[in-house]
Scaffold this motif. Structure first.
Motif, PDB file in Angstrom:
ATOM      1  N   PHE B  77       0.805  -1.209   0.000  1.00  0.00           N
ATOM      2  CA  PHE B  77       0.000   0.000   0.000  1.00  0.00           C
ATOM      3  C   PHE B  77       0.840   1.263   0.000  1.00  0.00           C
ATOM      4  O   PHE B  77       0.384   2.301  -0.452  1.00  0.00           O
ATOM      5  CB  PHE B  77      -0.955   0.010   1.193  1.00  0.00           C
ATOM      6  CG  PHE B  77      -2.149  -0.849   0.980  1.00  0.00           C
ATOM      7  CD1 PHE B  77      -3.020  -0.582  -0.055  1.00  0.00           C
ATOM      8  CD2 PHE B  77      -2.399  -1.929   1.783  1.00  0.00           C
ATOM      9  CE1 PHE B  77      -4.115  -1.380  -0.279  1.00  0.00           C
ATOM     10  CE2 PHE B  77      -3.501  -2.733   1.577  1.00  0.00           C
ATOM     11  CZ  PHE B  77      -4.360  -2.454   0.532  1.00  0.00           C
ATOM     12  N   ARG B  80       4.451   3.526  -3.244  1.00  0.00           N
ATOM     13  CA  ARG B  80       4.659   4.649  -4.151  1.00  0.00           C
ATOM     14  C   ARG B  80       4.755   5.972  -3.408  1.00  0.00           C
ATOM     15  O   ARG B  80       4.939   7.016  -4.024  1.00  0.00           O
ATOM     16  CB  ARG B  80       3.517   4.701  -5.158  1.00  0.00           C
ATOM     17  CG  ARG B  80       3.568   3.525  -6.098  1.00  0.00           C
ATOM     18  CD  ARG B  80       2.419   3.515  -7.038  1.00  0.00           C
ATOM     19  NE  ARG B  80       2.383   4.704  -7.870  1.00  0.00           N
ATOM     20  CZ  ARG B  80       1.346   5.021  -8.613  1.00  0.00           C
ATOM     21  NH1 ARG B  80       0.292   4.271  -8.607  1.00  0.00           N
ATOM     22  NH2 ARG B  80       1.366   6.113  -9.353  1.00  0.00           N
ATOM     23  N   LEU B  81       4.637   5.930  -2.075  1.00  0.00           N
ATOM     24  CA  LEU B  81       4.670   7.180  -1.328  1.00  0.00           C
ATOM     25  C   LEU B  81       6.105   7.542  -0.992  1.00  0.00           C
ATOM     26  O   LEU B  81       6.934   6.680  -0.744  1.00  0.00           O
ATOM     27  CB  LEU B  81       3.855   7.023  -0.051  1.00  0.00           C
ATOM     28  CG  LEU B  81       2.443   6.530  -0.296  1.00  0.00           C
ATOM     29  CD1 LEU B  81       1.742   6.262   1.002  1.00  0.00           C
ATOM     30  CD2 LEU B  81       1.667   7.547  -1.080  1.00  0.00           C
ATOM     31  N   TYR B  85       4.971  11.377   3.153  1.00  0.00           N
ATOM     32  CA  TYR B  85       3.754  10.601   2.971  1.00  0.00           C
ATOM     33  C   TYR B  85       3.962   9.157   3.371  1.00  0.00           C
ATOM     34  O   TYR B  85       3.071   8.519   3.926  1.00  0.00           O
ATOM     35  CB  TYR B  85       3.280  10.713   1.521  1.00  0.00           C
ATOM     36  CG  TYR B  85       2.779  12.082   1.210  1.00  0.00           C
ATOM     37  CD1 TYR B  85       1.553  12.493   1.695  1.00  0.00           C
ATOM     38  CD2 TYR B  85       3.536  12.988   0.488  1.00  0.00           C
ATOM     39  CE1 TYR B  85       1.086  13.762   1.455  1.00  0.00           C
ATOM     40  CE2 TYR B  85       3.079  14.260   0.240  1.00  0.00           C
ATOM     41  CZ  TYR B  85       1.850  14.641   0.726  1.00  0.00           C
ATOM     42  OH  TYR B  85       1.399  15.900   0.495  1.00  0.00           O
ATOM     43  N   THR B  87       6.005   8.204   5.740  1.00  0.00           N
ATOM     44  CA  THR B  87       5.989   8.242   7.204  1.00  0.00           C
ATOM     45  C   THR B  87       4.563   8.287   7.734  1.00  0.00           C
ATOM     46  O   THR B  87       4.209   7.576   8.664  1.00  0.00           O
ATOM     47  CB  THR B  87       6.770   9.468   7.686  1.00  0.00           C
ATOM     48  OG1 THR B  87       8.047   9.452   7.070  1.00  0.00           O
ATOM     49  CG2 THR B  87       6.960   9.449   9.159  1.00  0.00           C
ATOM     50  N   LEU B  88       3.739   9.127   7.090  1.00  0.00           N
ATOM     51  CA  LEU B  88       2.355   9.244   7.556  1.00  0.00           C
ATOM     52  C   LEU B  88       1.594   7.954   7.355  1.00  0.00           C
ATOM     53  O   LEU B  88       0.803   7.548   8.207  1.00  0.00           O
ATOM     54  CB  LEU B  88       1.652  10.361   6.795  1.00  0.00           C
ATOM     55  CG  LEU B  88       1.896  11.735   7.330  1.00  0.00           C
ATOM     56  CD1 LEU B  88       1.177  12.741   6.485  1.00  0.00           C
ATOM     57  CD2 LEU B  88       1.388  11.804   8.734  1.00  0.00           C
ATOM     58  N   ALA B  89       1.840   7.281   6.211  1.00  0.00           N
ATOM     59  CA  ALA B  89       1.112   6.039   5.952  1.00  0.00           C
ATOM     60  C   ALA B  89       1.490   4.987   6.979  1.00  0.00           C
ATOM     61  O   ALA B  89       0.618   4.298   7.527  1.00  0.00           O
ATOM     62  CB  ALA B  89       1.405   5.536   4.551  1.00  0.00           C
ATOM     63  N   LEU B  91       2.567   5.561   9.942  1.00  0.00           N
ATOM     64  CA  LEU B  91       1.979   6.003  11.213  1.00  0.00           C
ATOM     65  C   LEU B  91       0.514   5.594  11.287  1.00  0.00           C
ATOM     66  O   LEU B  91       0.033   5.099  12.313  1.00  0.00           O
ATOM     67  CB  LEU B  91       2.120   7.521  11.302  1.00  0.00           C
ATOM     68  CG  LEU B  91       1.901   8.215  12.627  1.00  0.00           C
ATOM     69  CD1 LEU B  91       2.781   9.430  12.654  1.00  0.00           C
ATOM     70  CD2 LEU B  91       0.499   8.651  12.778  1.00  0.00           C
ATOM     71  N   ALA B  92      -0.194   5.750  10.143  1.00  0.00           N
ATOM     72  CA  ALA B  92      -1.598   5.356  10.127  1.00  0.00           C
ATOM     73  C   ALA B  92      -1.736   3.858  10.344  1.00  0.00           C
ATOM     74  O   ALA B  92      -2.598   3.413  11.106  1.00  0.00           O
ATOM     75  CB  ALA B  92      -2.228   5.756   8.810  1.00  0.00           C
ATOM     76  N   PHE B  93      -0.852   3.066   9.718  1.00  0.00           N
ATOM     77  CA  PHE B  93      -0.905   1.617   9.918  1.00  0.00           C
ATOM     78  C   PHE B  93      -0.649   1.276  11.375  1.00  0.00           C
ATOM     79  O   PHE B  93      -1.285   0.387  11.939  1.00  0.00           O
ATOM     80  CB  PHE B  93       0.120   0.908   9.039  1.00  0.00           C
ATOM     81  CG  PHE B  93      -0.372   0.658   7.652  1.00  0.00           C
ATOM     82  CD1 PHE B  93      -1.435  -0.192   7.438  1.00  0.00           C
ATOM     83  CD2 PHE B  93       0.212   1.277   6.570  1.00  0.00           C
ATOM     84  CE1 PHE B  93      -1.901  -0.416   6.167  1.00  0.00           C
ATOM     85  CE2 PHE B  93      -0.251   1.063   5.302  1.00  0.00           C
ATOM     86  CZ  PHE B  93      -1.309   0.214   5.098  1.00  0.00           C
TER      87      PHE B  93
END
Lengths: 295, 288
Positions: B77, B80-81, B85, B87-89, B91-93
């Motif tokens: 997922f 491609r970030l 972005y 890092t944020l993804a 963090l969200a996980f």
């Protein structure tokens, strides 16, 4: 049902104050400003402590207003100190956004733990004796919620009006390319400081309102600022309207999900939204069209 | 002061920091999902041991396989970030996985956690006491350190460094970047599973509060303080972070204040290191 709708509108407006502040700061300084959450908490503690002090010498209403003003001044002063000591040197070194995120996280942890060191870990509440002013078959409104609604609506309107001014254009220019903006005679440092202060005052007011509504504890800041940053990214980094819409979407999801799921899964829904947006619309839901090279 | 306990925690955090260094230091993807993998390692080992009656080592293998699977999903997922972005993804996980661990009460026990985790049996010998676990953890830590020691000299790592420094260059050399990112994330996930399972069997009790976002932040700051992209930096950072609470315990204040004082010192060091020595105390690569 209507009660839930009204609650979500109120929380959306409060969240959009935090998110608008975050958006201004993120656009002007390119720092993922997690210390925003610390400002949220410190404003409430400021009001609490100043009020404890002034209560003895002044009547109640004057002492409260003086302490709110003093506390907002204190947070603005603090953000200037942070800008001079931490953010500006990093900006001079031209570091990437992940590393400025880390140092902002450091600032957040420092401030919050100084607060817990001196004032303890318990939650504090500014005022709990609210009374119900509007009450009918469908919904109830307390006076604090009404004030909440009025103040945040007014502030959101003010920010949206200010986004028509030249100052906001300066911020947009700095976001685009601060080198070129500097060459065109925009005072980058001043714009950074002003938007930092504006964002901090917005988040401080949001925090104080939360302190009046329920209560606040030192560690709540990170959750708030992360939710606000989700709103900023979901709404599109360049768009203030998008941020506000995203705040409404998030708090509607939060409040209505309680009907289907238990309240514990709130966080998960918000961050799932973030991941979906990051994967499918990296520029956010509302975005300004850009050339591919400048992305 | 229980030195053996501190030694054991050092071993766990050295494994964590080294594996997180593979993703953040060599490949340059700052990940905040480490505590999620740590938690998965602990929970999967525990659940397999308690529900199926497996021994420690087979359940460790299952936990490793599970973590590799999860890291495949996360990498799929977020592949491609780029920097912020990504890092944020992650963090969200991290937050999503934490809320699964915390709220799925039928399986993970929710906030009560899982207690009475059976101990480790090595060839019929039941480990008991901290010394035995220190030896077990020491074996694993030596394994991980020696793996990274030899891994550092392979062309594979040079390619990861190339992805970190100039992704476009790696692409133009005809390398398949996604493949390398998948490999490095799953190797890191596998090693973190070892740390998680060690933590579970040593404590014989786990709950979700050990695997919060703060834990991820702690791991990231370990490698930032020690320095990324080499071997000695993460080891130093991990040991330093485990030792520091023991030093602040010497100051006579109550425990909540002591915890805040620790965090004050950590965050001050973090700010100062990022400000004045961006490549850490021993690092050769700096985030820029």
């Amino acid at each position: 049902m209507i009660q839930i709708l009204i609650n979500s509108i109120i929380s959306a407006l409060a969240l959009s104050l935090v998110a608008l502040g975050f958006n201004l700061i993120f656009n002007a300084t390119k720092v993922f400003h997690l210390a925003h959450g610390a400002m949220y908490v410190i404003a409430v503690y400021g009001v609490y402590e100043f009020n404890n002090y002034f209560n003895q010498i002044l009547p109640q209403s004057i002492s409260i207003s003086i302490s709110i003003i003093l506390s907002l001044l204190l947070t603005s002063l603090l953000i200037i100190v942070i800008e001079y000591l931490v953010y500006r040197p990093l900006y001079r070194k031209n570091v990437n956004s992940a590393i400025s995120l880390i140092s902002s996280l450091g600032v957040y942890l420092l401030i919050v733990n100084i607060i817990t060191f001196f004032f303890g870990n318990e939650s504090i509440s500014l005022d709990n004796n609210y009374k119900i002013v509007v009450s009918n078959d469908y919904f109830k409104l307390t006076d604090i919620e009404l004030w909440h609604l009025i103040i945040s609506l007014a502030l959101v309107t003010v920010v949206l009006l200010l986004s028509r001014t030249k100052f906001y254009t300066h911020i947009r220019a700095i976001t685009d390319n601060y080198n070129v903006a500097e060459k065109f005679g925009i005072n980058v440092q001043r714009t950074r400081i002003i938007s930092l202060i504006a964002g901090t005052i917005l988040v401080g007011i949001a925090g104080i309102m939360k302190g009046y509504e329920i209560a606040i504890e030192p560690n709540v800041g990170l959750t708030i600022v992360l939710t606000a940053s989700v709103a900023v990214i979901v709404g599109g980094i360049n768009s203030l309207i998008g941020t506000i819409i995203a705040c409404f979407v998030i708090s509607l999801i939060d409040n209505f999900s309680v009907l289907f799921l238990s309240a514990q899964w709130k966080d998960m829904l918000t961050y799932t939204l973030l991941i979906v947006v990051l994967i499918f619309y990296q520029q956010g839901l509302i975005s300004v069209k850009q050339r591919i090279e400048t992305r | 002061m229980n030195w053996l306990h501190i030694l054991f925690m050092c071993e766990i955090y050295v494994i964590l920091a080294l594996s997180s260094n593979l993703v953040s230091g060599y490949t340059g993807l700052l990940s905040f999902a480490n505590a999620a993998f740590y938690g998965f390692g602990a929970y999967v080992t525990t659940l397999v041991m308690k529900n199926f009656g497996f021994n420690y080592f087979p359940s460790l293998l299952i936990a490793i396989a599970f973590n590799i699977l999860i890291s495949f999903i996360i990498t799929f997922f977020s592949i491609r970030l780029k920097d912020l972005y990504f890092t944020l993804a992650t963090l969200a996980f991290q937050v999503i996985i934490f809320s699964i661990l915390y709220n799925w009460e039928n399986v993970t026990g929710g906030s009560y956690g899982i207690s009475e985790i059976p101990g480790v049996k090595v060839f019929g010998y039941q480990l008991n006491g901290t010394e035995d676990y220190v030896i077990l953890g020491g074996c694993f830590t030596l394994m991980v350190i020696s793996f990274f020691y030899f891994f550092q000299r392979t062309p594979f790592v040079r390619l990861l460094e190339c992805i970190r420094d100039r992704e476009l260059g790696a692409i133009s050399l005809g390398k398949n970047i996604s493949y390398y990112k998948f490999i490095c994330n799953s190797v890191a996930g596998a090693f973190i599973a070892i740390a998680g399972s060690l933590f579970a069997v040593y404590n014989s009790y786990i709950d979700a509060s050990s695997f919060t976002l703060n834990e991820s932040i702690l791991i990231v700051s370990m490698i930032l303080i020690g320095g990324t992209g080499n071997l000695i930096g993460p080891i130093f950072g991990a040991c330093f972070y485990v030792m520091l609470p023991e030093l602040t315990r010497l100051i006579p204040i109550d425990s909540t204040q002591g915890a805040s004082l620790q965090m004050i010192i950590y965050s001050l060091i973090l700010i100062l290191v990022v400000r004045f020595k961006p490549n850490g105390l021993f690092g050769k690569f700096k985030f820029q």
